[in-house]
Design an enzyme around this catalytic site. Structure first.
Site, short mmCIF file in Angstrom:
data_model
loop_
_atom_site.label_atom_id
_atom_site.label_comp_id
_atom_site.label_asym_id
_atom_site.label_seq_id
_atom_site.Cartn_x
_atom_site.Cartn_y
_atom_site.Cartn_z
N GLN A 1 0.85 -1.20 0.00
CA GLN A 1 0.00 0.00 0.00
C GLN A 1 0.88 1.25 0.00
O GLN A 1 0.39 2.36 -0.10
CB GLN A 1 -0.88 0.02 1.26
CG GLN A 1 -1.83 -1.16 1.36
CD GLN A 1 -2.42 -1.27 2.75
OE1 GLN A 1 -3.41 -0.62 3.08
NE2 GLN A 1 -1.82 -2.09 3.60
N HIS B 1 -1.64 1.66 -4.13
CA HIS B 1 -2.00 3.07 -3.95
C HIS B 1 -1.12 4.03 -4.74
O HIS B 1 -1.05 5.20 -4.41
CB HIS B 1 -2.02 3.42 -2.45
CG HIS B 1 -3.06 2.65 -1.68
ND1 HIS B 1 -3.02 2.47 -0.31
CD2 HIS B 1 -4.18 2.01 -2.11
CE1 HIS B 1 -4.06 1.74 0.07
NE2 HIS B 1 -4.78 1.45 -1.00
#
Ligand code: BJW
Length: 244
Positions: free
Chosen positions: A97, A115
């Site tokens: 992430q 992300h």
């Protein structure tokens, strides 16, 4: 620990999901908790398109501060163990992430970045002249918000904010990797979806699930093994037991 070590065989399908905690020992602040605060703003108040639309300069100040900070950080022992595993285990997948680029800097061959990257930008207006998304390594900006070199409008960080879709190809690849023998969730609070959902997916596929985190998270009670401590300590301990 023994149950994990005996499963970490050469051909095991191993998937690791990382979050901000994996970079904490490198000096990158995590999002939640005291050190996630920047000028008294919670990350949730800044990491949205609405916040950017309202005050792009404020949001860019946060990103410019983080870029400078991250540029001075080096991968730590946790990144290095994962990079080594990506070379040693033929069926190893790293899902992160994190947007800091430290897994790549430590030499991990393939990283599924859920992300995006803090080192990429795109035109806020998605102007036709721009290449979609491009690399921008600057840590100092003459003007904030910085300008699109193609249309003169403003640019935005190439990251995924709350309420935004993740790259479907990356999500598909991460979902496929959740079908594995060992799934390790490392340094994430396990509250942000769809990332946190991969832990459940892996368990449903029959994976042995492991969490490495100094604190309990919503995932702790669901995993087969919760190892309490910093990733930079626990991962090298595991690596020493398996000899890589
Ligand atoms: C250590 C350590 C050490 C410390 N060693 N560990 C299903 C249910 C509910 C909500 C949703 C859902 N599906 C989607 C949603 C909505 C939303 C969401 O998840 N909301 C929840 C918060 C409730 N998700 C989204 O909006 C996502 N988009 C999406 O799903 O699109 C489809 C859709 C659209 C519209 C409506 C519905 C669906 C996008 C999420 C994007 C998240 N973006 C951010 C910012 C990225 C850019 C940037 O960096 O600026 O990503 S937010 C922030 O949180 C960042 C992180 O990647 C992410 C996760 O944080 P992480 O990594 O876990 O960090 P922390 O700080 O939370 O935790 C650190 C941990 O480390 C702690 O546990 C420490 O203890 C530990 N630690 N030292 C190991 N040394």
């Amino acid at each position: 620990m023994h149950a994990l070590v005996e499963r970490l065989t050469h051909n095991a399908r191993i998937t690791v999901l990382t979050g901000a905690g994996v970079s904490a020992a490198s000096g990158v602040p995590t999002f939640r908790g005291g050190d996630g605060l920047w000028k008294n703003f919670r990350p949730e108040a800044l990491a949205t398109a609405d916040a950017f639309g309202r005050d792009p300069r404020l949001v860019w100040e946060w990103y410019a501060w983080r870029r400078s900070l991250i540029a001075a950080c080096e991968p730590n022992a946790a990144h290095q163990v994962l990079a080594e595993w990506s070379r040693r285990f033929p069926n190893f997948t790293l899902i992160t992430q994190n947007v800091d680029g430290l897994h790549e800097k430590s030499g991990t061959a393939t990283v599924l970045r859920l992300h995006g990257s803090i080192w990429e930008v795109r035109c806020w207006e998605s102007c036709a002249a721009s290449p979609g998304q491009w690399r921008d390594d600057r840590t100092e900006f003459e003007v904030l918000p910085p300008r699109c070199p193609h249309c003169g409008g403003i640019i935005r960080p190439g990251v995924v904010w709350f309420g935004e879709m993740l790259d479907p190809d990356v999500v598909d690849a991460a979902s496929r990797a959740a079908d594995c023998d060992i799934f390790m969730t490392v340094g994430t609070s396990a509250v942000v979806y769809p990332a946190a959902g991969f832990i459940d997916q892996a368990r449903k596929h029959g994976a042995f699930t492991v969490e490495i985190n100094p604190e309990a998270t919503p995932a702790t009670s669901t995993v087969d093994l919760a190892l309490r401590g910093g990733a930079e300590t626990i991962l090298p301990e595991i690596a020493a037991k398996i000899g890589c």
